[in-house]
Structures are given as structure tokens and as C-alpha cells.
Design an enzyme around this catalytic site. Sequence first.
Site, PDB file in Angstrom:
ATOM      1  N   GLU A  49      35.360  10.454  65.590  1.00  0.00           N
ATOM      2  CA  GLU A  49      36.683  10.916  66.031  1.00  0.00           C
ATOM      3  C   GLU A  49      37.459  11.600  64.906  1.00  0.00           C
ATOM      4  O   GLU A  49      38.250  12.501  65.148  1.00  0.00           O
ATOM      5  CB  GLU A  49      37.502   9.759  66.591  1.00  0.00           C
ATOM      6  CG  GLU A  49      36.997   9.235  67.940  1.00  0.00           C
ATOM      7  CD  GLU A  49      35.972   8.137  67.787  1.00  0.00           C
ATOM      8  OE1 GLU A  49      35.492   7.896  66.653  1.00  0.00           O
ATOM      9  OE2 GLU A  49      35.627   7.503  68.815  1.00  0.00           O
ATOM     10  N   PHE A 111      40.829  -5.708  74.941  1.00  0.00           N
ATOM     11  CA  PHE A 111      39.657  -5.087  74.323  1.00  0.00           C
ATOM     12  C   PHE A 111      39.954  -3.621  73.982  1.00  0.00           C
ATOM     13  O   PHE A 111      40.463  -2.890  74.803  1.00  0.00           O
ATOM     14  CB  PHE A 111      38.454  -5.168  75.279  1.00  0.00           C
ATOM     15  CG  PHE A 111      37.230  -4.484  74.725  1.00  0.00           C
ATOM     16  CD1 PHE A 111      36.598  -4.976  73.581  1.00  0.00           C
ATOM     17  CD2 PHE A 111      36.718  -3.348  75.330  1.00  0.00           C
ATOM     18  CE1 PHE A 111      35.481  -4.338  73.066  1.00  0.00           C
ATOM     19  CE2 PHE A 111      35.600  -2.709  74.818  1.00  0.00           C
ATOM     20  CZ  PHE A 111      34.976  -3.205  73.678  1.00  0.00           C
ATOM     21  N   GLN A 112      39.657  -3.231  72.769  1.00  0.00           N
ATOM     22  CA  GLN A 112      39.898  -1.873  72.256  1.00  0.00           C
ATOM     23  C   GLN A 112      41.360  -1.440  72.406  1.00  0.00           C
ATOM     24  O   GLN A 112      41.649  -0.314  72.780  1.00  0.00           O
ATOM     25  CB  GLN A 112      38.947  -0.857  72.916  1.00  0.00           C
ATOM     26  CG  GLN A 112      37.482  -1.122  72.532  1.00  0.00           C
ATOM     27  CD  GLN A 112      36.546   0.031  72.838  1.00  0.00           C
ATOM     28  OE1 GLN A 112      36.762   0.768  73.801  1.00  0.00           O
ATOM     29  NE2 GLN A 112      35.506   0.178  72.029  1.00  0.00           N
ATOM     30  N   LYS A 161      45.058   3.936  80.631  1.00  0.00           N
ATOM     31  CA  LYS A 161      44.028   4.216  81.634  1.00  0.00           C
ATOM     32  C   LYS A 161      44.605   4.237  83.055  1.00  0.00           C
ATOM     33  O   LYS A 161      44.256   5.091  83.863  1.00  0.00           O
ATOM     34  CB  LYS A 161      42.941   3.141  81.511  1.00  0.00           C
ATOM     35  CG  LYS A 161      41.686   3.397  82.323  1.00  0.00           C
ATOM     36  CD  LYS A 161      40.678   2.276  82.031  1.00  0.00           C
ATOM     37  CE  LYS A 161      39.587   2.210  83.093  1.00  0.00           C
ATOM     38  NZ  LYS A 161      38.479   3.125  82.814  1.00  0.00           N
ATOM     39  N   MET A 478      35.992  15.109  40.272  1.00  0.00           N
ATOM     40  CA  MET A 478      37.381  15.191  39.850  1.00  0.00           C
ATOM     41  C   MET A 478      37.838  13.876  39.219  1.00  0.00           C
ATOM     42  O   MET A 478      38.533  13.873  38.204  1.00  0.00           O
ATOM     43  CB  MET A 478      38.290  15.566  41.023  1.00  0.00           C
ATOM     44  CG  MET A 478      39.703  15.874  40.613  1.00  0.00           C
ATOM     45  SD  MET A 478      39.804  17.247  39.439  1.00  0.00           S
ATOM     46  CE  MET A 478      40.132  18.629  40.524  1.00  0.00           C
TER      47      MET A 478
END
Lengths: 564, 165
Positions: A49, A111-112, A161, A478
Site C-alpha cells: 500500500e 478485526f483490521q 464498509k 549518506m
Amino acid sequence: MKKTGSQILLECLQLEGVETIFGYPGGTVINLYDDLMDTPINHILTRHEQAAVHAADAYARATGKVGVAIATSGPGATNTVTGIATAYMDSTPMVIITGQVPTPLIGNDAFQEADMVGITRPITKHNYLVRDVKDLARIVKQAFHIASTGRPGPVLIDLPKDIQVASTTFFYPDTVELRGYKPTIIPNPRQLDKAAEMILAARKPVLYVGGGATLSDVDKELMILAEAIQAPVTTTLMGMSSFPSRHPLSLGMLGMHGTFYANMAVTNSDLLIALGARFDDRVTGKIATFAPNAKIIHVDVDPTSIKKNVRVDLPVVGVLPKVLPGLIERLQKDPETLERVVASSQAWRNQVQEWKEQHPMTYKNTKATIKPQYVIEKLCELTADDAIITTEVGQHQMWAAQFYDFSVPRTFLTSGGLGTMGFGLPAALGAQAAFPKRQVIDISGDGSFQMNSQELATLVQYRLPVKIVILNNNFLGMVRQWQQLFFDKRYSQTCMELPIDFIKLAQAYGAEGFRATKPEEVEKVLRQGLETPGPVIMEFKVAREENVLPMVPAGAGLNEMVLS
Amino acid sequence: MRHVISILVENEFGVLPRVSGLFSGRGFNIESLSVAPTLDETISRMTIVTSGDDRILEQITKQLNKLIDVIKVIDFTDQPFVEREMAMIKISADMQSRAEILRIVDIFRANVVDVTPRSYSVEVTGAPSKIDAMIELLRPMGLKEIVRSGPIVLGRGPKAWKNED
């Protein structure tokens, strides 16, 4: 006719002119992805993502349109955080859509579930949790408006949802009513009068150009202004492609790894004209010695940028496409005065030229090992003017800024503000998706590349012919450079000891790979790589302990550069 | 230096953390914050007491104005205003101190709102300095609990701050 939430969202995207989006499906966006199949919207499935957000970010940076990314709730959404923060720091117009658990479950540690509106509050221009399907169309309209106007930025829409499934009558508003959001677009004419007066009174002017110029596509106006007043132009990392590096008035980049002559010019100037730049600490060095003798005109659409870090003599709030023409008109009203002023600053231009000759942008090339700067110079020779260059973050990024000549706007896509390693590869993916026919090259280091190397799969799957140049020094270069200079060469955890076979890695994903280990192979490998169709990795085993110079040590003044 | 700012915001879900998060995220100070809806119920008014020099105050007002849900920011630094805070104070009260507590309550025009054999609860309204003074006088009696509302302010004169101004 009634539509579901997910149909409404997709309808709105199309009405906003969205053609390509980047994302990753999951449980709470499954309805949205189902309806996506019935639209002409082109969706690119990244492998992470974070990469979807970087790709959408770069798509926006390359095109000027609003980038769109989708992720599911919970871990999908939290994976977008680095991408959103990157876009926020560099003011990219974006809309990020995250799924959320159904409204009745919010707050129950479902959940999630993650509180995305809470998590992204400080890294978005604005964000929304949609609580009623009837609000959705208005919210999407507002999100695109907020993302793309004023100082652009990312806007997140968290979409539960059950709202995606709920239905309502679809109506897309034509206008946006936001009483708390009215960015100042048109500058105050009296401020422009004063700016013109100050420019005509200056003898040592410098134009200091930032990302605002790139975002608002004012390269032509900028050129007219610079040539009219014959002022040297220095750009920030974000402003880079807005003024051609090869122009005689160009000073290149200023700041920590800026050119000697840009930093000297700023330090000695009597008027600094800041255009869409924000006086970042990497630009100013020690504030107390920054442009000590200069009056400062600061043009910015965001009032919070003005007087945040440095004192400002003349603030001008407005967008550059409105400010620059107004300023040019005032300056050109009296050609004789302008001519006299330009003549009077000739000594200044001579001085700047002297600095340029004294310490030009250079490096010591050798026959024994490949110098990373040499690879960038050769790459620049072999690529088209409109090639899009993306970078990761670190030494290679600074060398790209120093040694690649940019002449076409929106061709340098890099994470300036947040400094996000792993940005370059997904960014190249997004830019190539926007411009399938143009050359798109990710200049990378071996450390950064491994932060999002999984996106090779996306490139191969969608036949996006991105070319990847890896400057491999087996170091986090760096940080190693800082350890060498300021920590007595104690290389704590910066040596990437395991040598990765990047050629085999490319092949594993179905891409091509070429390697150069000696300087004489560089040009051949670059030609081979650029000519090979499809995604290609070109790996260069470069001098391991090469440093990025000049360098202004952290906390030092711009004129206290380490030159060699 | 102490500053009082009033902010008109959208009376919406999640506005308070946008404002308070801005203060904590940018290292600005909040001494007190109070919030409630206004005459126009779609708008809430926050009163924030903060501190900082002119440069910090300028950043605070600019950053607040940048929030989409903020409709107006009113900085009371250079204009006259009336400031009031309310406090409720619970004090131990025994035979010796009861009369003295009531005298102090009377002097400060406070009210007793709850009485028990061992305590008084009083409410007092006024400028924060008045409340401080009353607390100091009550301290020797035995303070049990103090709740302060944080100040709210209203500009002096006929002009009213509304969305349209």
C-alpha cells in the site's frame, strides 16, 4: 435512481476526471473493488500500500492532476501513512481512500480496525470519516477541491464498509461550500507594487525558487521574470525542474548540498525573492547567518510558510500564476528604468560568474573505480530532455540533483520534505503509468532500492518500462558520510554487508539486469539498459566512500561549506 | 506572554482534536481550552489561553486559520475584552472554620452549592485572578478539590463576532 456508496464514490472519481488509480484490495473495500470492475477506471495493483500511495503521488507530480490511491482498513490503511506524509510535506494533490470497519463496529477494536482519521490528522490537509452515505458525494467533491486548490495536499476519506453498501439518490454538487476554507489566490496589488519597487532598488538580487513553482507550472513566467531583471536563479530540490539548469542565470540548488555559487550568492545578496519556497532548514543552514544583508520578499500561497523560519520584509500571499504576471507587468512598465537597473547589477553578475569559475560543480573522476557522479552525467547525456527522473533518498538523490541537467518542468520527482527512502521505484511506476511513452528512470541506491523493491513485480505485470539505475556502494551512504565526517569514521550499522545480486533479482521478477564494475563499462551498460524494452535494472558498483560535496554541516552557515 | 484567542469552528465530529493536535504537534502551549456551541448551532466557539512571543502567536493564528474546519480566529491581544472563569471548590469545614468560609464566600460574591457537616462546596465566577485570590484565602481551611472551567472571553463594545464578520 439510487446508487450504493461504492458506486457513488466511483462515479464521483470519474466526474473528477480520474483515469488511473493505484491500490490494494482487502476485506473492507471488497464492495468497492467489485464495482470497480464495471467502470473504465484503470487500476494498478501495487505490491504494498505504501507503494500505491507513492505511485499516485508521482502520478500527480508528473501530470498536475489529483492522484488517487485506495487501501483497505487496518494494516492496509496504516501502510499508507508514510506515503501520505511524503505527499503532505511536498504538497502533492492527492485523495486517499481507505476502507473502514462497519460503522457499528468503529471503536470496538474490530478485526483490521485502525483510527485512520486520528492517525492521519497531522499529515493530511484534511480528512473525513464518512458516517452517512448521503454525505459521500459532497465529501468527495470537497476532498478533490481541498486537495487541488491553495497549497495542494493529500486528503483522506475513510469509508466504512456499511456505507459502501448503503444506497441513496446520487447527486454530485457543482460547487463547494466551505466557509472555513478560502485560500488567498489573488495577491494584494499594493504588495506587488512594493515588490516591484524593492526589485528595482536592488543591486544584488537572487531568485530563490521552490516547489510552489513546479506545482503551479510557472516555468515560463519565471523565465520572463529572471531574464527581465537578469537575476541569478537558485532552486530548491523541489523547484529544480522549473528553471533549466543549463541557463546562464541558473545557480543550481542551494542549501546543505547546494552549489558553492548558489550559497555564496544567497549569503551576499541584497534582495532575496522567494517564490513558492519555505526556507526549510536544509536550505537555510544557520538562520542567524542566512542572507544577512538581504531584504526578503516571500511569495507563498500558504501564509503559515511566511515568517515561520526567517524574518520577511515583504510578504505576498497568493498563487504564482497570479503573482508573477502582475510583477512582470509592473517591472516592464518603464523599460528605461528597468534597463538602468539591470545595468547597475552587472557587477553582481560578474561576481556570481567569478564564484562559478572559482568552484564549479565537479568531482574527481578516476579510471580505477566508477564515480557515482560520472554515472549521473553519462545518464543525463543519454536520456531525452523530457525523461522523468525519480529518486530515492540519500547520496544518489543529491548527486542526481547536482549532476543531472533538468530543463523540462515536472521531470524531477523526489521526496524532498519527508526524505522517504523507497519513494523512487513506486514513483517511477506512477509516472510511467501517466506517461507510457516517455523515458522514466529511478535513480537509486542499494539501500533505498530494497525498501520497495517488490514493485518490480508491478512494473513487469503492467509492462511499465521503468529503468532503474542503482548506484551500489554497499553502504547507507549518506549516513556513512555523516559518520565519517562527524563520528570519527565509526560506521555504526551503515554497511550493507550482504552483497545482493540485483541482476538475478531483476530476472526473478521477469525484468532485465545489467551490471558495470569498471568506469569503461558505464556508458555501454547505460545504453544497453536504456535500449532494452521493459523494466531494467542497471547496477553500478561505485566508489564506496565517495562523499556528496559541497556540504554545509548541520548548524553551520551557508557560507561555511566543506568543499573537498 | 499570555494570549487569549477565540476560535469559531464547524460544530462537527472531530474538530476538537484538530485544534488540540495542532497545538501539541507544533509545540504550542495550551493553558486552558473551553468549547460550546454558539447562537448559530452549526458553529462552536473555543476559547484558548496560550502563551508565546509575537512570532509564535502569529504562527498559532495562521496555523489555526489553515484548518479547514476553522471559520474565524479572533486574537484578543490588542482589543479590550471581558474575561470570566468559573470554579467550584470543595473545602473542609469544621466548627472553627465554617463562619470564616462563609465570610470569604460573601466577600467574593460566591455561592455555597452543597453543604455537609464536614464540608462546603462553593461556586465562584470572575476573572482568573479573582479565583486565584479566593483559593489562596481558602487554602488554610483545607482545600479538598478544585474544578476550574478555564476562562471564556467576550469582546467589549457593540460589535459581535459572527461568521459573517
